[in-house]
Motif scaffolding. Structure first.
Motif, PDB file in Angstrom:
ATOM      1  N   LYS A  56       0.713  -1.417   0.433  1.00 13.89           N
ATOM      2  CA  LYS A  56       0.162   0.196  -0.401  1.00 13.89           C
ATOM      3  C   LYS A  56       0.796   1.351  -0.045  1.00 13.89           C
ATOM      4  CE  LYS A  56      -3.622   0.745   2.724  1.00 13.89           C
ATOM      5  NZ  LYS A  56      -5.271   1.028   2.262  1.00 13.89           N
TER       6      LYS A  56
ATOM      7  N   SER B 288      -7.908  -1.446   3.367  1.00 10.12           N
ATOM      8  CA  SER B 288      -8.922  -1.445   2.721  1.00 10.12           C
ATOM      9  C   SER B 288      -7.315  -1.017   1.375  1.00 10.12           C
ATOM     10  CB  SER B 288      -9.353   0.273   2.336  1.00 10.12           C
ATOM     11  OG  SER B 288      -8.269   1.005   2.622  1.00 10.12           O
TER      12      SER B 288
ATOM     13  N   ASN C  12      -6.366  -0.401  -1.538  1.00  7.17           N
ATOM     14  CA  ASN C  12      -5.757   1.070  -2.469  1.00  7.17           C
ATOM     15  C   ASN C  12      -4.675   0.948  -1.692  1.00  7.17           C
ATOM     16  OD1 ASN C  12      -7.420   1.775   0.153  1.00  7.17           O
ATOM     17  ND2 ASN C  12      -6.075   3.216  -0.182  1.00  7.17           N
TER      18      ASN C  12
ATOM     19  N   SER D 117     -10.739   4.143  -2.162  1.00  3.89           N
ATOM     20  CA  SER D 117     -11.175   2.607  -1.419  1.00  3.89           C
ATOM     21  C   SER D 117     -11.407   1.828  -2.662  1.00  3.89           C
ATOM     22  CB  SER D 117     -11.797   2.672  -0.534  1.00  3.89           C
ATOM     23  OG  SER D 117     -11.265   2.579   1.024  1.00  3.89           O
TER      24      SER D 117
ATOM     25  N   HIS E   3      -7.696  11.437   2.297  1.00  5.54           N
ATOM     26  CA  HIS E   3      -7.277  10.428   2.139  1.00  5.54           C
ATOM     27  C   HIS E   3      -8.515  10.061   1.594  1.00  5.54           C
ATOM     28  CE1 HIS E   3      -6.459   7.367   5.470  1.00  5.54           C
ATOM     29  NE2 HIS E   3      -6.435   6.536   4.211  1.00  5.54           N
TER      30      HIS E   3
HETATM   31 MG    MG Z   1      -8.546   3.426   3.795  1.00  4.81          MG
END
Ligand code: MG
Ligand code: TXA
Length: 326
Positions: free
Chosen positions: A55, A142, A144, A150, A228
């Motif tokens: 990530k 998540s 991503n 996400s 985010h």
């Molecule tokens: Mg997340």
């Protein structure tokens, strides 16, 4: 080491293949009812490390651990209050994460060094089947890249993580499309740290006490940062009234609308520049991330989103949109 090619798992052996890869210490993206999660064996610090690497997520951002059922809570948490069991009985399997004191044996990699741990039993049948088949607790943020949207469809997982993880388990579109509600049961009074599919009213009805719902985002949570869930295309949120005046179809702009008035107006204009989302919080939330993911690929220089209603059921949608806009 990251893997060089990522497998897409589907069909009869998919669950067992996913479980085998997880038992070998690999990362596998799995569907949940909220968003796709990037799973690894939560008891294996090296495997959990691969999640952070794939990530690009800072190591001090704690991960949620997913368990097969409530009987496993004491393996991961200690001093568990009665309220945790009440909430689990009401909402598990489902989109609610409980924040509790971590059990002494839980490794620090998964909690980002914190003394607390987020736990939930997801309801997606494929995720539950992998939990059963592997017999492990699975850490899963998540699926991503850090600070990106996400994923709610497997295509979106592959777009972000291809070549960086062992496999993606195909599970179709996620039911809720927004991340789980997180409730903190360690603080003096229960408080929601992240709005999600389970609402404040539903939590209070089960607990029989008020649940705090801070208007501002809780900064004490590493990873709960404001910027985010962002698409690559800059996004602005505009009120329905203002947007009605601007709906001229500027060629560099893609509009996302939901109200009847703007939906009819946009239909009269060039359709490729508009996305219509439902005038219903659950359906809107389900479509939001996948919609932004698709718009991102169209080459517009900005996204203008009609501000959704302020009613309580729209809280999670408004929270994610405001962060997508920052
Ligand atoms: Mg997340
Ligand atoms: O719906 C969901 O919750 C999805 C699916 C995959 O289960 N997971 C998810 O994980 O959204 P992630 O890592 O993207 O978001 C988890 C949030 C982060 O903001 C993290 O900081 C917070 O939960 N969190 C996790 N453990 C925590 C802890 N011990 N203390 C405070 N915050 C925590």
């Amino acid at each position: 080491m990251l893997t060089s090619s990522t497998r897409l798992l589907s069909g009869v052996n998919a669950v067992n293949d996913a479980a085998q890869l997880l038992l070998q210490g690999e990362c596998v993206a799995l569907p949940t009812e909220t968003v796709y999660g990037l799973a690894a064996d939560a008891a294996d610090p090296e495997a959990v490390g691969k999640i952070f690497d794939a990530k690009g997520r800072p190591r001090n951002h704690p991960l949620i651990v997913h368990i097969a059922d409530v009987s496993q809570l004491p393996s991961w948490a200690k001093d568990i209050p009665e309220s945790a069991y009440k909430l689990a009985a009401a909402f598990w399997p489902g989109p609610l994460t409980l924040l509790l004191k971590k059990a002494d044996l839980v490794n620090n990699t998964v909690t980002g060094g914190l003394e607390t741990i987020g736990l939930r039993v997801p309801s997606h049948p494929l995720f539950l089947a992998v939990l059963q088949a592997s017999g492990k607790g699975l850490a899963a943020p998540s699926a991503n890249r850090y600070k990106q949207l996400s994923p709610t469809i497997s295509e979106q997982v592959v777009a972000g993580l291809n070549g960086r993880i062992a496999a993606v388990l195909e599970g179709g579109a996620c039911e809720h499309g927004l991340e789980s509600t997180i409730i903190d049961l360690v603080s003096d009074t229960p408080r929601v740290l992240r709005a999600g599919p389970i609402t404040q009213v539903e939590l209070e009805a089960v607990l029989g006490v008020p649940v705090a719902f801070p208007e501002q985002h809780i900064e004490v949570v590493p990873g709960n940062v404001k910027a985010h869930y962002q698409p690559n295309t800059p996004l602005t949120i505009v009120s329905s009234a203002l947007l009605a005046q601007q709906l001229d179809g500027a060629s560099n702009t893609h509009y996302v609308v939901w109200s009847n008035e703007l939906v009819s107006a946009s239909k009269a204009l060039e359709s490729k520049q508009y996305t219509v989302l439902a005038n219903n919080a659950a359906q809107y939330g389900k479509a939001l991330y996948a919609t932004l993911f698709h718009i991102d690929k169209l080459g517009f220089t900005r996204i203008v989103v009609e501000k959704p209603p302020c009613a309580a059921e729209w809280r999670a949608v408004n929270d994610r949109l405001s962060r997508a806009a920052s």
